[in-house]
Design a protein around this motif. Structure first.
Motif, PDB file in Angstrom:
ATOM      1  N   PRO A 258       0.835  -1.207   0.000  1.00 40.98           N
ATOM      2  CA  PRO A 258       0.000   0.000   0.000  1.00 40.98           C
ATOM      3  C   PRO A 258       0.870   1.257   0.000  1.00 40.98           C
ATOM      4  CG  PRO A 258      -0.836  -1.576   1.578  1.00 40.98           C
ATOM      5  CD  PRO A 258       0.449  -2.134   1.074  1.00 40.98           C
ATOM      6  N   GLY A 259       0.418   2.266  -0.746  1.00 37.83           N
ATOM      7  CA  GLY A 259       1.191   3.501  -0.838  1.00 37.83           C
ATOM      8  C   GLY A 259       1.975   3.618  -2.132  1.00 37.83           C
ATOM      9  N   THR A 260       2.019   2.507  -2.909  1.00 36.69           N
ATOM     10  CA  THR A 260       2.766   2.539  -4.173  1.00 36.69           C
ATOM     11  C   THR A 260       1.912   3.173  -5.262  1.00 36.69           C
ATOM     12  OG1 THR A 260       3.475   0.345  -3.477  1.00 36.69           O
ATOM     13  CG2 THR A 260       4.207   1.065  -5.627  1.00 36.69           C
ATOM     14  N   ARG A 261       2.554   3.960  -6.102  1.00 32.23           N
ATOM     15  CA  ARG A 261       1.841   4.524  -7.260  1.00 32.23           C
ATOM     16  C   ARG A 261       1.958   3.557  -8.427  1.00 32.23           C
ATOM     17  NH1 ARG A 261       0.964  10.572  -7.390  1.00 32.23           N
ATOM     18  NH2 ARG A 261       0.974  11.098  -5.212  1.00 32.23           N
ATOM     19  N   LEU A 262       0.822   3.247  -9.046  1.00 34.98           N
ATOM     20  CA  LEU A 262       0.794   2.204 -10.081  1.00 34.98           C
ATOM     21  C   LEU A 262       0.202   2.727 -11.383  1.00 34.98           C
ATOM     22  CD1 LEU A 262      -0.962  -0.639  -8.091  1.00 34.98           C
ATOM     23  CD2 LEU A 262       1.455  -0.353  -8.385  1.00 34.98           C
TER      24      LEU A 262
END
Length: 726
Positions: A258-262
């Motif tokens: 969680p928190g990753t930009r995809l």
């Protein structure tokens, strides 16, 4: 359905090929598509004349990433079919890849010594594309079962579940075994109602719905669901960010935190949300079945940043200019007059120092934290808003409106599966960027404690509701706060003005005290600047020059952060060491003379702060070594901010002349005469009465201050009323 894709994983429960045609035509289409896919993997040549997909398949036999642009170049019809009905053509692609892999492998000797075909597993195809993302809000019914590309932040990830691809069923009556394929993604299996066993004479006929599922004999793959929220910069004003459910399987599970930009390529599908919604059979929940994932790098939100050669040359040329540092500082918040040192600090914060990882696994942070403390209307919030716009990744929050869970991470229970999952807060979402916290002093102390760990260790540890985990939060913190009494009071010590604990103050690299000083010349200049800004505001908004400058600065910051990680030179390191020891010596002497420690401590953290500042100053010039001049400028910034804050306010033991000391004593006696213990009086009235007796205002104020420090009187109602204690 059986036959053509026996070994594959994905099935569609409706055969979408023969649109009213016959089965032979459908099998022909499928067969030709399969053949073309095989040709593509075997025969597609890259720019260098190599065979990228064939080689990739040999190196990693269980997965293959295909660029849609290559497929377009090879056969536009084929790529169009994949875009229009991916659920049907992707299984074919995977079958083709598995067959090509078998033909690429050399035969191996079996147990009997004969040469046999090598056994290969399934190959998972990932799709990637350079086309622009579709907004999450614009995805509607017209995209159903088509390929879409969206971008966002993963805010939650479920546990890994096992998803059946084939379910093995057994008839209760005649023990007949049957295998039924499952729909891919979040779809289920279609179980037949009756058994096709013909009853012999003397046997019972099989009843309706005779099947029992046998879990042990079924085939499974890993499946995980993610929650994707749109990027903060894409949300229209006044709207809440939208979420989209993603389902990832096989090799894509557990690759995302969680928190990753995809950036996600997937098939827009629907599933039946829950059995509880009886009646509404036609209404289903949308989700995206992911067929390709790309993590965007931590510095940029709109995809992996690539700089053209012209841009790189321009940046390098700019960095060589002697006035590069001054030019960057002039670009920061041009609408704010003055505050040159604060602007320099903002520049250092945006560029950041160098991250370091020591051999024993300890990480040293490279992010710079800045605290702006001062009077109202000194443009603190404007600085925060400017940094939020300019930083590659930024989250803006206000102190009163944010809780500990909202800043770090919260544990939420999923409504459908009833299991707990984590949702990242502001510090996690701004990983690799800046968190701007306004009204820092209005936060509840227990909420402020939550960001201690995030500021120094750059991680957030969670241990609640059976979830124990550590999340990354490599962020810079830019905080703005007001002093205790609203305005900065020079008659108070620094300790009384700054109502924050030493623990949090030592974590800030630079602490600026921004005072609203009343000076005729300066006030005149500020007034004319503000009037100009307001007068030319209408015309300036139309000019693209300002926006261009802001965008250029954003790109330059990004480029510097990616391509440059400076280190200290030996001479600079030696100079730094001597200066730090000197400062500590001075602070010790000051504490000894005043018998009181400073409100703002000077610790090893401050030494690290100066190192980080020197590195960020070197990074602005794209040099790989921080020299002595960088260290000197860093020291100057440190001196005008943190050291100045530590020295600000008055000390208890002012060097008073005997005459003034005598005057103060007299004033104290008069105050005690006028106020009995426990009585209260307006400060203004008391000063007026004593000044009528011929006493000086400032002497009376000093006497009150000294009595307040001795705890003989206390202030009430925002310092307007004095109460005598003892």
């Amino acid at each position: 359905m059986s036959g053509w894709d026996e070994g594959a994983v994905f099935y569609s429960d409706q055969a979408q090929f023969p649109r009213g045609g016959d089965a032979a035509a459908a099998s022909d289409t499928r067969h030709s598509a399969l053949r073309k896919f095989k040709e593509f993997i075997r025969g597609f040549t890259g720019h260098k004349g190599d065979f990228p997909y064939r080689e990739s398949l040999v190196h990693s036999p269980d997965r293959l990433t295909v660029a849609m642009e290559d497929l377009d170049a090879f056969d536009a019809l084929l790529s169009d079919k994949i875009r229009k009905s991916p659920a049907d053509y992707l299984p074919l692609f995977e079958t083709a890849a598995a067959e090509v892999l078998v033909s690429l492998r050399s035969k191996v000797a079996g147990e009997t010594g004969e040469m046999e075909e090598p056994v290969t597993g399934d190959v998972q195809i990932f799709l990637s594309s350079k086309e622009n993302c579709v907004s999450m809000r614009s995805i509607g019914a017209e995209y159903m079962s088509k390929l879409v590309k969206i971008a966002g932040i993963a805010i939650a990830a479920s546990r890994v579940k096992a998803k059946a691809t084939y379910v093995t069923l057994m008839c209760k009556n005649c023990k007949n075994i049957r295998t039924v394929p499952c729909r891919p993604g979040l779809g289920g299996a279609i179980v037949p109602r009756s058994c096709d066993h013909v009853a012999q004479p003397g046997e019972d006929e099989c009843p309706l719905d005779p099947w029992i599922a046998i879990p042990d004999k079924s085939k499974y793959v890993d499946l995980q669901t993610l929650k994707l929220q749109e990027n903060p910069e894409d949300v229209p004003t006044g709207e809440l960010p939208r979420n989209m459910l993603l389902s990832v399987d096989r090799h894509l599970v557990q690759t995302i935190v969680p928190g990753t930009r995809l950036t996600v390529m997937g098939i827009y599908s629907v599933y039946q949300a829950s059995a509880a919604q009886k009646g509404a059979v036609g209404v289903k929940q949308p989700y995206i079945r992911v067929v390709g994932l790309e993590q965007t790098r931590e510095t940029n939100s709109s995809g992996p940043s690539t700089f053209t050669l012209d841009e790189e040359l321009e940046f390098k040329e700019f960095a060589q200019r002697p006035d590069a540092y001054a030019k960057i500082c002039s670009m920061i918040a041009p609408s704010i007059y003055g505050h040159a040192d604060v602007k320099k600090a903002m520049a250092c914060l945006l560029f950041g120092g160098s991250k370091k990882k020591l051999p024993d696994g300890v990480r040293l942070r490279g992010d710079i934290h800045v605290l702006l403390l001062g009077d109202p209307s000194t443009a603190k919030s404007q600085f925060l808003k400017f940094v939020e716009k300019t930083a590659p990744v930024a989250v803006y929050t206000s102190g009163k409106g944010s809780s500990a869970a909202g800043l770090t991470a919260s544990v939420i229970r999923d409504s459908s599966s009833r299991e707990f999952y984590l949702e990242g807060g502001a510090m996690v979402l701004a990983d690799g960027g800046v968190v701007c916290i306004d009204e820092f002093d209005k936060m509840r102390p227990e909420d402020r404690v939550a960001i201690h760990e995030a500021m120094e260790q750059q991680t957030i540890s969670i241990a609640k509701a059976g979830i124990t985990t550590v999340l990354n939060s490599r962020t810079s913190v830019l905080a703005a706060a007001n002093p205790t009494s609203g305005r900065y009071d020079d008659l108070k010590t620094a300790q009384d003005n700054i109502d924050l604990q030493t623990t949090i103050l030592s974590r800030f690299d630079l602490i600026f005290i921004v005072k609203d000083i009343r000076m005729y010349d300066q006030d005149k200049r500020i007034a004319s600047h503000i009037i100009k800004v307001h007068a030319s505001g209408a015309t300036a908004s139309k000019s693209a020059d300002a926006a261009e400058g802001e965008n250029w600065l954003k790109r330059y910051i990004e480029y510097c952060r990616v391509s440059c990680q400076p280190r200290l030179s030996e001479k600079a390191a030696e100079m730094l060491q001597n200066k730090y020891v000197e400062i500590r010596q001075k602070m010790r002497q000051q504490a000894y003379e005043n018998t009181k420690t400073s409100a703002i401590p000077i610790t090893v953290r401050q030494l690290e702060a100066i190192i980080r500042l020197s590195e960020s100053l070197a990074k602005m010039r794209l040099t790989s070594v921080a020299t002595q001049e960088h260290v000197e400028e860093a020291f100057r910034l440190f001196n005008v901010s943190t050291m100045d804050a530590a020295r600000s306010g008055i000390n208890e033991h002012l060097n008073l002349t005997p005459e003034i000391a005598n005057e103060i004593k007299k004033a104290e006696t008069q105050i005690k005469r006028r106020m009995g213990i426990g009585s209260h009086m307006s400060e203004r009235r008391l000063i007026d009465e004593l000044s009528r007796m011929g006493m000086n205002d400032s002497i009376v104020r000093r006497a009150l201050l000294i009595m307040h420090q001795r705890d003989e009187i206390e202030y009430k109602r925002e310092r307007h009323v004095i109460v005598r204690k003892a």
